[in-house]
Motif scaffolding. Sequence first.
Motif, short mmCIF file in Angstrom:
data_model
loop_
_atom_site.label_atom_id
_atom_site.label_comp_id
_atom_site.label_asym_id
_atom_site.label_seq_id
_atom_site.Cartn_x
_atom_site.Cartn_y
_atom_site.Cartn_z
N PRO A 100 1.08 -1.32 -0.07
CA PRO A 100 -0.03 -0.08 -0.04
C PRO A 100 0.84 1.21 -0.10
CG PRO A 100 -1.02 -1.56 1.65
CD PRO A 100 0.52 -2.18 1.29
N GLY A 101 1.98 1.31 0.62
CA GLY A 101 2.86 2.44 0.72
C GLY A 101 3.31 2.75 -0.68
N LEU A 102 3.87 1.43 -1.08
CA LEU A 102 4.61 1.81 -2.38
C LEU A 102 3.47 2.17 -3.53
CD1 LEU A 102 6.60 0.94 -4.61
CD2 LEU A 102 5.93 -1.34 -4.96
N LEU A 103 2.23 1.88 -3.64
CA LEU A 103 0.98 2.29 -4.63
C LEU A 103 0.80 3.82 -4.07
CD1 LEU A 103 -0.75 -0.86 -4.92
CD2 LEU A 103 1.04 -0.01 -6.37
N PHE A 104 0.70 4.12 -2.83
CA PHE A 104 0.15 5.48 -2.34
C PHE A 104 1.26 6.46 -2.80
CE2 PHE A 104 -0.30 8.95 0.47
CZ PHE A 104 -1.66 9.02 0.49
N GLY A 105 2.54 6.15 -2.63
CA GLY A 105 3.83 7.24 -2.97
C GLY A 105 3.67 7.18 -4.44
N SER A 106 3.28 6.09 -5.36
CA SER A 106 3.52 6.15 -6.63
C SER A 106 2.47 7.12 -7.17
CB SER A 106 3.27 4.91 -7.30
OG SER A 106 4.32 3.90 -6.73
N ARG A 153 -6.76 15.15 4.11
CA ARG A 153 -7.17 13.93 3.43
C ARG A 153 -8.42 13.82 3.64
NH1 ARG A 153 -1.70 11.53 4.52
NH2 ARG A 153 -0.69 11.48 2.47
N ILE A 154 -9.45 13.42 2.82
CA ILE A 154 -10.74 12.98 3.00
C ILE A 154 -11.04 11.28 2.53
CG2 ILE A 154 -13.04 13.61 1.97
CD1 ILE A 154 -12.02 16.15 0.99
N GLU A 165 -12.32 1.49 2.53
CA GLU A 165 -11.93 0.22 3.34
C GLU A 165 -11.76 -0.84 2.30
OE1 GLU A 165 -11.46 0.55 6.26
OE2 GLU A 165 -12.17 2.50 6.46
N ILE A 166 -11.52 -0.73 0.92
CA ILE A 166 -11.26 -1.79 -0.01
C ILE A 166 -10.09 -2.18 0.26
CG2 ILE A 166 -11.20 -2.45 -2.38
CD1 ILE A 166 -13.29 -0.56 -2.89
N PRO A 167 -9.76 -3.59 0.29
CA PRO A 167 -8.20 -3.76 0.61
C PRO A 167 -7.28 -3.28 -0.54
CG PRO A 167 -9.77 -5.50 0.79
CD PRO A 167 -10.54 -4.57 0.39
N ILE A 168 -6.35 -2.83 0.01
CA ILE A 168 -5.10 -2.32 -1.17
C ILE A 168 -5.44 -1.03 -1.75
CG2 ILE A 168 -3.59 -3.00 -3.03
CD1 ILE A 168 -3.70 -6.03 -2.31
N LEU A 169 -6.51 -1.13 -2.58
CA LEU A 169 -6.72 -0.25 -3.41
C LEU A 169 -7.53 0.85 -2.70
CD1 LEU A 169 -7.98 -1.60 -6.85
CD2 LEU A 169 -5.79 -0.67 -6.32
N GLY A 170 -8.34 0.67 -1.76
CA GLY A 170 -9.09 1.62 -0.98
C GLY A 170 -8.16 2.70 -0.34
N PRO A 171 -7.10 2.37 0.64
CA PRO A 171 -6.18 3.33 1.03
C PRO A 171 -5.55 4.13 0.09
CG PRO A 171 -6.07 1.18 2.08
CD PRO A 171 -6.78 1.01 0.92
N VAL A 172 -5.18 3.65 -1.02
CA VAL A 172 -4.38 4.28 -2.15
C VAL A 172 -5.30 5.39 -2.92
CG1 VAL A 172 -3.12 3.95 -4.20
CG2 VAL A 172 -2.82 2.16 -2.35
N LEU A 173 -6.48 5.02 -3.44
CA LEU A 173 -7.32 5.76 -4.00
C LEU A 173 -8.20 6.59 -3.39
CD1 LEU A 173 -8.22 3.27 -6.84
CD2 LEU A 173 -6.27 4.91 -6.92
N PHE A 174 -8.62 6.27 -2.18
CA PHE A 174 -9.93 6.87 -1.59
C PHE A 174 -9.51 7.43 -0.23
CE2 PHE A 174 -11.62 3.69 -4.48
CZ PHE A 174 -12.27 4.54 -5.49
N ARG A 175 -8.26 7.78 0.02
CA ARG A 175 -7.93 8.24 1.30
C ARG A 175 -7.08 9.58 0.90
NH1 ARG A 175 -6.44 3.44 5.51
NH2 ARG A 175 -8.67 2.60 5.37
N GLN A 176 -7.37 10.27 -0.02
CA GLN A 176 -6.68 11.32 -0.75
C GLN A 176 -7.28 12.79 -0.28
OE1 GLN A 176 -4.00 10.98 -2.14
NE2 GLN A 176 -3.73 8.75 -2.78
#
Length: 432
Positions: free
Chosen positions: A131-137, A252-253, A260-271
């Motif tokens: 998740p950190g790798l994708l969020f930073g990307s 962040r919103i 709460e979707i695994p992996i993609l949720g924190p990356v795409l929807f906590r922005q």
Amino acid sequence: MSTIAPVSRPTEPHQPPPGPAVGLIRNWKTPVALGVFSVLALLLLVVFGRDGVSTMRLSTSSDLIQLPDVHLPTRETGIVITVVLFAITAVSFWLVAQRRKTPLWLISIFALLALIGFLTWAGAGETIQIPGLLFGSLSLAVPLIFGALGGVISERVGVVNVAIEGQLLAGAFTSAIVASLTGQPLLGLLAAMVAGMLVSFVLAAFSIKYFVDQVIVGVVLNVLVTGLTGFLFSQLLAPNADTLNSPPRFERIDIPFLSEIPILGPVLFRQTLIVYIMYIAIAAVYIGIFHTRWGLRLRAVGEHPQAADTVGINVTGTRFWNVSLAGAIAGLGGAYFTLGSVGAFGKDMTAGAGFIALAAVIFGRWDPIRATLAALLFGFASNLQNVLSIIGSPVPSEFMLMLPYLVTIFAVAGLVGQSRGPAASGKPYIKS
């Protein structure tokens, strides 16, 4: 009793039996490239394979749904992936021999497996936070995506937008000052759009009205904005940082349920708000260009301005206002540096992001969705070298910074299809 003569039907032309297209020219670029990468995987993952166990962490501590860590034996995983890569390469050679194209989904699977193999090899004995790798990307790709969207609009209408770098830098500088003075990041966001539009005004005026070479104007604007913002930063912002260079950042919103979707949720929807605006901008630009009258006129002017002028389209006005719109979108990307990421303006803080965005436009073949994916690739490669340096990987960081540019060279060379821009891009239109 009269007899009815049978109606003679014309004989139908002989239909060839179904099979491979006889007239399709064999193109060996894709299988040869896959073969090269397969050999590299053999050398890296098998010959110079590493021992240990690589751990892929798929969830963060704050996730509602916790996924278990994935533990991969490094050497064994590398061997299995290498075998599969060679199998895909063999399938690609067979398809081309049958005069058929290698499907994009097969190339995507190849790329995904190669990435997993590389991460497993590089993270031997360590834990990689996926998740950190994708969020930073995604964070690194946001200004590139805004710049690429602006570049797609400009080039689709017939103007090469080399000034994306200047538009990003102007947006970052202006948003920092306005948000610092007003305490309102929304006003800083609007100011960034205006700043990017002003830079594009100059590009449009010289290239469309006075027929100056578009590339030269773009390069000059980049140098001008870089010098001007650098001078003002040293003389104005640095001595008065508390009042002029301390902008409030967007919070962040979290989107309910989606976050709460695994992996993609924190990356795409906590922005932040800027990232959500980016999602809307991607969809709006794609739908607008390919499914609206505005997009039809824009593409007509970029492909054949004389024909567009014949049917009553104002070529000069269409180009001018769409280049201005492109500058406003790129200005939003500049605001992300100061209002969403860093939190203050720094001298030359865009660091060539505009040129990378321009490369994403070419890599994406002047399509908003593909250009967005290309920008995400650049962001991923940039963040990957940060992650690998943290875990102490033996891969030189300079190599990881080279990777997206190498991929772009392969793409422009025709690996993923012929890359041809709008026919009238870069050509001034002189009404006869």
